[in-house]
Design an enzyme around this catalytic site. Sequence first.
Site, PDB file in Angstrom:
ATOM      1  N   SER A  39       2.565 -19.696  -5.812  1.00  0.00           N
ATOM      2  CA  SER A  39       1.731 -18.493  -5.747  1.00  0.00           C
ATOM      3  C   SER A  39       1.432 -17.907  -7.121  1.00  0.00           C
ATOM      4  CB  SER A  39       2.430 -17.420  -4.907  1.00  0.00           C
ATOM      5  OG  SER A  39       2.853 -17.938  -3.681  1.00  0.00           O
TER       6      SER A  39
HETATM    7  N1  SAH Z   1       7.387 -19.856  -2.468  1.00  0.00           N
HETATM    8  C1  SAH Z   1       6.848 -21.056  -3.052  1.00  0.00           C
HETATM    9  C2  SAH Z   1       5.382 -21.256  -2.731  1.00  0.00           C
HETATM   10  C3  SAH Z   1       5.265 -21.864  -1.435  1.00  0.00           C
HETATM   11  S1  SAH Z   1       3.713 -22.466  -0.862  1.00  0.00           S
HETATM   12  C4  SAH Z   1       7.053 -21.120  -4.534  1.00  0.00           C
HETATM   13  O1  SAH Z   1       7.545 -20.143  -5.135  1.00  0.00           O
HETATM   14  O2  SAH Z   1       6.762 -22.171  -5.120  1.00  0.00           O
HETATM   15  C5  SAH Z   1       4.124 -22.391   0.866  1.00  0.00           C
HETATM   16  C6  SAH Z   1       5.176 -23.360   1.328  1.00  0.00           C
HETATM   17  O3  SAH Z   1       5.421 -23.094   2.702  1.00  0.00           O
HETATM   18  C7  SAH Z   1       4.746 -24.819   1.245  1.00  0.00           C
HETATM   19  O4  SAH Z   1       5.653 -25.541   0.482  1.00  0.00           O
HETATM   20  C8  SAH Z   1       4.747 -25.260   2.708  1.00  0.00           C
HETATM   21  O5  SAH Z   1       5.144 -26.612   2.892  1.00  0.00           O
HETATM   22  C9  SAH Z   1       5.748 -24.301   3.326  1.00  0.00           C
HETATM   23  N2  SAH Z   1       5.641 -24.137   4.776  1.00  0.00           N
HETATM   24  C10 SAH Z   1       4.517 -24.130   5.553  1.00  0.00           C
HETATM   25  N3  SAH Z   1       4.840 -23.956   6.851  1.00  0.00           N
HETATM   26  C11 SAH Z   1       6.200 -23.832   6.902  1.00  0.00           C
HETATM   27  C12 SAH Z   1       7.138 -23.654   7.958  1.00  0.00           C
HETATM   28  N4  SAH Z   1       6.773 -23.546   9.240  1.00  0.00           N
HETATM   29  N5  SAH Z   1       8.452 -23.599   7.631  1.00  0.00           N
HETATM   30  C13 SAH Z   1       8.873 -23.714   6.347  1.00  0.00           C
HETATM   31  N6  SAH Z   1       8.030 -23.891   5.316  1.00  0.00           N
HETATM   32  C14 SAH Z   1       6.703 -23.961   5.572  1.00  0.00           C
END
Ligand code: SAH
Length: 234
Positions: free
Chosen positions: A84
């Site tokens: 993000s």
């Molecule tokens: N917080 C992260 C950014 C994450 S992007 C950082 O600091 O880098 C969002 C993430 O959510 C992705 O990696 C995606 O695979 C995950 N995601 C999507 N659906 C999800 C679910 N149902 N459970 C767990 N993770 C999920």
Amino acid sequence: MKTIYNDDEMRPSDPELERRRSELIEEIQAGMAATASRTGRSRLGKRLLRALREVHREDFVPPNRRQEAFRDSALPLDCGQTISQPYIVALMTELLDLDAHSSVLEIGTGSGYQAAILACLAGRVYSIERIPELARSAAQRLRELGYDKVETRCGDGYRGWPEKAPFDAIVVTAAAPSVPPKLLEQLKPGGRMVIPVGMPYMHQDLLLVTRDQAGEIHQRNVLPVAFVPMIEEN
Ligand code: SAH
């Protein structure tokens, strides 16, 4: 905290990197001031500012993106996911009102960057990622960098982490069509959840959801945002 630098240009004491990091933090603060009337927060707390200085975002992005890690923008990760925008990471963290005893659940570990920021502020951080490859690499990165307050697991965030519940704070870093009921159940009285809600690649709102001491749920729409979708396992 131990920091790993693979290439010679990335040195912890490199004043050029520290200058760029300070500029990024100033940009985030300017963003906070500009959006204060909507978010209710005009500036970041001291502990969060320290966390943004201590956690080196360049350690969490793919090696070919390191130079871009100092920009206030989202960046691609492996597996089609994104890390993000730093302003959004800061705003979401600020809205959680963490203290050194807080137990926090993060959904969407991704690179582990947000989890590392949370670890600087909270007592315990639990983070769930659904993509095994990302879950594995983030867990390894967080371990190598010494963020031992973070526990990660690979699984479906819609279920939360019942064994570790209830939580003082929950932060969801992928957009869900609505607030997942299981996550709401796992929020303590007095607890705070920050979650983007909306359809994939369409309009999404960042919501602040709170449970008061009487158990009642309150919801406030903070800002329009754009996140990758939160995908439910079948
Ligand atoms: N917080 C992260 C950014 C994450 S992007 C950082 O600091 O880098 C969002 C993430 O959510 C992705 O990696 C995606 O695979 C995950 N995601 C999507 N659906 C999800 C679910 N149902 N459970 C767990 N993770 C999920």
